[in-house]
Design an enzyme around this catalytic site. Structure first.
Site, mmCIF file in Angstrom:
data_model
loop_
_atom_site.group_PDB
_atom_site.id
_atom_site.type_symbol
_atom_site.label_atom_id
_atom_site.label_comp_id
_atom_site.label_asym_id
_atom_site.label_seq_id
_atom_site.Cartn_x
_atom_site.Cartn_y
_atom_site.Cartn_z
ATOM 1 N N HIS C 72 0.813 -1.206 0.000
ATOM 2 C CA HIS C 72 0.000 0.000 0.000
ATOM 3 C C HIS C 72 0.856 1.270 0.000
ATOM 4 C CE1 HIS C 72 -3.689 2.166 0.787
ATOM 5 N NE2 HIS C 72 -3.035 2.885 1.678
ATOM 6 N N TYR C 75 4.314 0.713 -2.964
ATOM 7 C CA TYR C 75 4.068 0.418 -4.381
ATOM 8 C C TYR C 75 5.124 -0.543 -4.916
ATOM 9 C CZ TYR C 75 0.600 4.121 -4.407
ATOM 10 O OH TYR C 75 -0.511 4.876 -4.139
ATOM 11 N N LYS C 117 -7.124 14.069 -6.826
ATOM 12 C CA LYS C 117 -6.619 12.709 -6.732
ATOM 13 C C LYS C 117 -7.753 11.749 -6.384
ATOM 14 C CE LYS C 117 -3.203 9.912 -4.284
ATOM 15 N NZ LYS C 117 -2.460 9.848 -3.032
ATOM 16 N N GLU C 119 -8.594 7.809 -4.840
ATOM 17 C CA GLU C 119 -7.984 6.788 -3.992
ATOM 18 C C GLU C 119 -9.018 5.724 -3.632
ATOM 19 O OE1 GLU C 119 -4.536 7.878 -1.148
ATOM 20 O OE2 GLU C 119 -6.373 7.896 0.011
ATOM 21 N N HIS C 121 -10.779 2.762 -1.174
ATOM 22 C CA HIS C 121 -10.973 2.275 0.196
ATOM 23 C C HIS C 121 -11.816 1.017 0.120
ATOM 24 C CE1 HIS C 121 -10.740 3.788 4.565
ATOM 25 N NE2 HIS C 121 -9.541 3.609 4.082
ATOM 26 N N ASN C 122 -11.374 0.085 -0.722
ATOM 27 C CA ASN C 122 -12.182 -1.073 -1.071
ATOM 28 C C ASN C 122 -12.382 -2.048 0.084
ATOM 29 O OD1 ASN C 122 -11.996 0.084 -3.575
ATOM 30 N ND2 ASN C 122 -10.411 -1.299 -4.318
ATOM 31 N N ASP C 143 -5.453 14.355 1.839
ATOM 32 C CA ASP C 143 -4.391 14.402 0.822
ATOM 33 C C ASP C 143 -4.410 15.738 0.093
ATOM 34 O OD1 ASP C 143 -2.688 12.172 0.581
ATOM 35 O OD2 ASP C 143 -4.342 10.936 -0.144
ATOM 36 N N GLY C 568 -2.253 9.235 -8.490
ATOM 37 C CA GLY C 568 -3.232 8.169 -8.441
ATOM 38 C C GLY C 568 -2.943 7.217 -7.322
ATOM 39 N N SER C 571 -4.579 -0.247 -6.020
ATOM 40 C CA SER C 571 -5.197 -1.140 -5.051
ATOM 41 C C SER C 571 -5.100 -2.565 -5.582
ATOM 42 C CB SER C 571 -6.663 -0.749 -4.851
ATOM 43 O OG SER C 571 -7.299 -1.701 -4.033
#
Ligand SMILES: Nc1ncnc2c1ncn2[C@@H]1O[C@H](COP(=O)(O)OP(=O)(O)O)[C@@H](O)[C@H]1O
Ligand SMILES: [Mg+2]
Lengths: 225, 77, 768, 77
Positions: C72, C75, C117, C119, C121-122, C143, C568, C571
């Protein structure tokens, strides 16, 4: 000199900026009032704006009601200060017992943000004297706890005394008693409504410009006869 | 620390859409014997120094409940 | 009790901090076993930490590395590929901050810059939909705030399992309720998003949130702790035991798993009210010029903010962890470092400005505490009640994490998929064709996918702040930035898991093209891109292939469209057991509108306006909504990508808006022309009569890209035709607006009331 | 009609910003002795035929409380 209209910012107020813009658009001078300030800085009228004061924790408006500036407002109402509560502001006025009744959870149990039609029922108040009786206008409703509730006696009294400021025209979006969208004090100076006239002052950024007369009405009411 | 419980319920005559929705959900879920549900709030209040139930009731009346639509009760926890 | 490493630990009486693993302990007990694997680190990674430090890490250091080197934050599986975004970025002078910053920042002229941006949060949104989605909004807003900008709007891109699946009944209302609660309470208008359903998201919904903010270019803030002697101030909520499952592994491993305080929730509860105060407070601090550097506290909390700030500043930092205000006094240093408590920021402030900073924070009721200071040591040093517990080079955690080149392999099944051509699906023909075409249109319009999204979007406040010019259901959200000039920005997000399943390279470009087209439809010139790459496990070579194709597709596509990727989010691990979701890159495009008063809505308003179809229509049904809903089919090729055509189309749309030639523009995407006409009629409350210029099923349901319908203002037909010709954009007159029905001449007609009823009841029928 | 009360509270380790905000409001209102407030829900459920506490607990677990963040208790009213 133009009228000076205070707009209170509580922690969590959101539509204070829009309310100030509406006041300016109406030709008055907007004055920012801070919740923690026990002074009204000589304003001629006050708008309690929409938002989530204190996060709307506990109950909408329940905590804001005790802010120092509210003490000043409650005092000044007795001497005729016009006050308009919009959405969260309406909830605060009810919590402060400056207006009868209470706002409860929408029947659909969801937040509703929608363009709606309301009918102006009372045109003798300080905030609606620029409308015609029965005039229908398009404004935004955006609230989760917007269902007006009061006991039967209070409702009958409001009706009898012409204290119903406006009603939902067409379908009732939130389960308000008697389709009530807003009420006004018996003096005609303290008014509250759930929909947002301040978001309807310019068709570019709102559903219409139908809400502007709320802000011009009070200037007329304040003008020496 | 001593604590109190304050229960706040909507007055019986006030419509409780949340409670009604839960009651119908109960039926769908196979609990047909549920006749009605009312949803209220429960506050658990810890106090750092001894406080009387009386004092907590004042707090409840002033802040925790809206007398126009709600009623409350106070109990030591 | 004696730990494996030999240090003696005694259960501390309440109020007295447990003795912690110090730097001295780490040196003295080099062989103590540490639960690095349970923290998600490999043996190699653990060895690398030892090599960097010249000793084993302390528990607190291990906590830092484990979160900073997690997929996370680091990367590590994607970094190698993401470099293409910068390498292939078109030359531009508008990019003020790009990839690597909290969010990309673009100069939009007239003294304004915009940062945005998206993001994901799945996973949290599956576990606890309401709080998961709510805190997703909170995180992306911080952010944007961290860039020095005022957040001005949000968007949400949502994907769920089948609309009628029982778990979707739990997840969708919770997610939407959480976004509504947090965004509305924060006072940010929601100006658009997406809502899609597919069985692949049943155990793994996608909740991607976008935030956009506005700033003056000179107010841009970077995450850099500069100026030794400057103070480190922690702002916002107190730190609690939120989301520190990993740290409790550490705690129980090193403290023998004392039952006390071991309950560590993985669910964080959002407090939008505190976030609102934090936003206003930070903006006041910025405007007063009191902040040298700032960073939001996101996934890895204090660990992330301190390492990134000091690495970003090329400095060092000394932090007293015991000064961090706690909600739960039993937390130790590792837990404090890893806590994901929400609504916190970290600011770097000169010593002289500490007092004014604290007083502004007090005004806003925002807790603020000095927890350390910037040094020139090049080391991040932390103490716990005086004892050193962390001493590391900050960039070793923040920047020099592991980078993997994971194996990627195109699965053989792609061939079979590609040859299962959707062109072979039976299309309405023969004597019953008219009624079949009508039925197919109604099927799409009344489906959860094609139905009105109002059940969702009515829960979002789109008006707050008074600058929303277009929002749902228009193609793009459009915000006014400057009332005097009418300067504004438009935003759209798009993604299509079906297209990407068929071809991740082309599918990603189609998502980019659609968002680009949506922005241009409003009259805004596309300027920059953000993206959220939702994929399965990178350890699966087939998923890794999808990922590399998607990234390559996006980088190439952006190059051809002349819009840079500014930032970006990736995930990974979106899967249920061994089954990954369909590859779902979500692309957000931001455009600049020179004068929002000349906005172009997507609904038919004016009667008697000529409806013109722009672009080429081919028989392209692969991955289409029609093939999926009508035939349950997903195969063949997605529609052809033609980015040059997209670019010309956008040029036409932007010029047509500026010259006020068109009253309506609506892009064609899911459901093709049929859906686009239905939506344009319903949005504007005006019907239309259309004559199809060729094969009816193809013209109605094909999803050929680079197409838009416009309604030309009466009197501007010639000028508009000329504009299309100049730009080489095919323009076909297909009919007129007006009336109270959607009429397809020679085939069928549907009264708008019937259409509205079907469209409007699709979601309420499912969700109440 | 027989009835039951179901009390639902956030688990102790879960952050309750609402309770914290109420606690600060108490302090401002002149109740400094309030050390903490936790806000939960209280359901009053009427049943038309005798139902066991066990059955109501099942209902609570399934519908009234979210086990990820909440805990509950059931009592006859
Ligand atoms: N989850 C959501 N949040 C906010 N807006 C949404 C959401 N889902 C859909 N919308 C809005 O509803 C409208 C219709 O969505 P969609 O049919 O996906 O548009 P399009 O096909 O043009 O991309 C758009 O304005 C979109 O922004
Ligand atoms: Mg679109």
């Amino acid at each position: 000199m133009t009228a000076r209209i205070g707009v209170v910012t509580f922690p969590g107020s959101l539509d204070d900026r829009d309310a100030r813009r509406a006041v300016a658009r109406a030709g008055a001078t907007p004055v920012q009032l801070w919740h923690d300030d026990a002074s009204l800085h000589g304003v001629d009228a006050v708008v309690l704006p929409g938002g989530f004061s204190y996060g709307d924790y506990l109950r909408c408006g329940a905590i804001a009601r005790f802010a120092p500036v509210m003490g000043e407002i409650i005092g000044a109402v007795g001497s005729g200060l016009p006050v308009l509560g919009i959405c969260n502001g309406f909830q605060i006025l009810c919590e402060a017992h400056l207006l009868p009744g209470a706002l409860t959870r929408n029947v659909a149990r969801r937040f509703i943000s929608r363009d709606i039609r309301i009918r102006i029922e009372t045109v003798t108040s300080a905030w609606t004297c620029g409308y015609e009786a029965g005039q229908e206008i398009t404004v935004v409703l955006k609230s989760g706890e917007g269902a007006y509730a009061a006991d039967a006696a209070t409702l009958a009294e409001l009706e009898a005394r012409g204290q119903i400021l406006c009603r939902y025209a067409g379908s009732n979006p939130n389960g308000s008693a008697g389709d009530i969208a807003g009420v006004v004090s018996s003096t005609g100076t303290v008014a509250g409504l759930m929909p947002h006239p301040e978001h309807a002052i310019d068709a570019l950024t709102g559903p219409s410009a139908d809400g502007l007369p709320f802000f011009t009405s009070v200037l007329r009411a304040l003008a020496p006869a | 620390m001593p604590s109190f419980v304050v229960n706040v319920m909507l007055k019986p005559e006030i419509h409780d859409p949340q409670g009604d929705a839960i009651a119908s959900a109960c039926h769908r879920l196979g609990f047909p014997q549920v006749a009605s549900v009312r949803q209220g709030k429960r506050f658990v209040i810890e106090v750092s120094e001894p406080a009387s139930e009386q004092r907590i009731a004042e707090l409840a009346a002033e802040l925790l409940a809206n007398p126009v639509i709600e009623e409350f009760s106070v109990h030591p926890a | 009790m004696t730990e494996p490493g030999g240090t003696t630990r005694v259960a501390a009486p309440p109020g007295v901090p447990l003795r912690q693993d110090t730097v001295a302990d780490a040196t003295a007990t080099p062989d103590r076993e540490q639960p690095y694997a349970a923290l998600g680190l490999t043996a190699d990674e653990y060895a690398r930490i030892g090599a960097t430090l010249g000793r084993r890490p302390t528990d607190a250091e291990l906590a830092i590395y484990s979160v900073m080197w997690s997929e996370h934050c680091s990367y590590k599986s994607s970094r190698k590929h993401l470099r293409q975004f910068a390498a292939k970025a078109p030359a531009t002078d508008v990019l003020l901050a790009g990839i690597g910053q909290n969010a990309g920042v673009v100069d939009v002229g007239h003294g304004y810059a915009v940062t945005f941006k998206i993001e994901s949060h799945n996973h949290p949104s599956y576990v606890e939909p309401f709080q998961g989605a709510a805190t997703g909004v909170g995180g992306i807003v911080r952010d944007i705030l961290a860039m020095g900008a005022r957040p001005v709007a949000v968007m949400d891109s949502l994907r769920f399992g089948p609309a009628d699946a029982p778990d979707t009944q739990r997840v969708l209302p919770g997610v939407v309720g959480g976004i509504s609660f947090y965004g509305n309470c924060l006072g940010l208008p929601n100006i658009g998003g997406e809502l899609a359903f597919d069985p692949c998201y049943l155990g793994n919904p996608l909740v991607n949130a976008l935030c956009v903010g506005v700033l003056r270019p000179e107010d841009l803030k970077l995450a850099a702790a500069t100026g030794p002697g400057n103070q480190v101030v922690l702002l916002g909520s107190r730190t609690g035991p939120d989301g520190i499952g990993g740290a409790s592994v550490l705690a129980s491993a090193s403290f023998g798993g004392s039952g006390e305080g071991a309950k560590r929730p993985s669910v964080q509860v959002g407090d939008p009210f505190m976030e609102k105060l934090l936003v206003e407070c930070c903006l006041e601090l910025y405007h007063a010029g009191l902040v040298v550097g700032v960073q939001d506290l996101g996934a890895a909390g204090v660990a992330c903010a301190t390492t990134e700030l000091s690495a970003g500043g090329g400095t060092g930092m000394r932090v007293a962890l015991d000064r961090v205000p706690l909600r739960d006094a039993s937390l130790g240093p590792a837990e404090i470092l890893m806590s994901e408590s929400q609504e916190r920021m970290m600011a770097i402030v000169t010593p002289a400005n500490v007092a004014p900073v604290l007083s502004i924070c007090a005004k806003w009721d925002v807790p603020a505490t000095v927890i350390g200071e910037v040094t020139d040591s090049g080391r991040l040093e932390m103490t716990w009640h005086g004892a050193p517990v962390v001493d590391i080079p900050p960039s070793s955690a923040a920047n020099d994490g592991p980078v993997y080149d994971r194996p990627a392999r195109r699965p053989d099944s792609q061939d079979a998929l590609a040859s299962d051509d959707a062109g072979r699906l039976p299309r309405p023909a023969g004597p019953a064709a008219a009624s079949a075409l009508r039925a197919d249109l109604l099927l799409l319009v009344g489906s959860a996918e094609g139905g009105d999204k109002a059940w969702v979007t009515e829960q979002y406040d789109r008006y707050v702040r008074g600058d929303t010019v277009l929002a749902m259901p228009h193609d793009a959200g459009l915000l006014r930035i400057d009332a005097e000039t009418g300067l504004g920005v438009a935003l759209a997000t798009d993604g299509n898991g079906r297209y990407c399943h068929l071809d991740p390279y082309a599918g990603t470009q189609l998502a980019l093209a659609e968002a680009h087209r949506n922005v241009a439809a409003s009259g805004a010139r596309p300027l920059a891109v953000t993206n959220c790459l939702n994929f399965g496990s990178p350890e699966d070579p087939a998923v890794m292939w999808q990922f590399t194709e998607a990234v390559r597709g996006l980088a190439d596509g952006c190059q051809q469209l002349g819009v840079p990727v500014t930032g970006g989010n990736v995930s990974f691990y979106n899967q249920t057991g061994p089954t990954a979701i369909r590859p779902t890159p979500v692309v957000g495009v931001l455009g600049v509108h020179d004068d929002v008063r000349r906005r172009v809505p997507s609904g038919f308003g004016l009667p008697d306006a000529a409806i013109v179809l722009l672009g080429h229509t081919r028989a392209e049904f692969g991955g289409s909504l029609w093939a999926w809903l009508r035939h349950g089919h997903l195969g063949g090729r997605p529609p052809a990508v033609d980015l040059a055509a997209e670019r010309s189309l956008a040029d036409v749309l932007v010029a047509a808006a500026a010259e006020q030639l068109v009253a309506t523009a609506h892009d064609l995407s899911d459901g093709g022309l049929a859906m686009a006409l239905a939506e344009a009629c319903l949005t504007g409350g005006t019907g239309c009569a259309v004559t199809l210029p060729g094969d009816a099923a193809t013209f109605l349901f094909s999803e050929s890209a680079a197409r838009v319908i416009v309604a030309v203002r009466p009197g501007s037909e010639l000028a508009f035709r000329q504009l299309c010709a100049t730009n080489g954009v095919p323009a076909t007159d297909i009919g007129q607006t007006g009336g109270t029905a959607l009429e397809i001449a020679g085939w069928f007609s549907v009264p708008l009331a019937e259409l509205a009823d079907l469209h409007g009841s699709a979601l309420p029928a499912l969700f109440g």
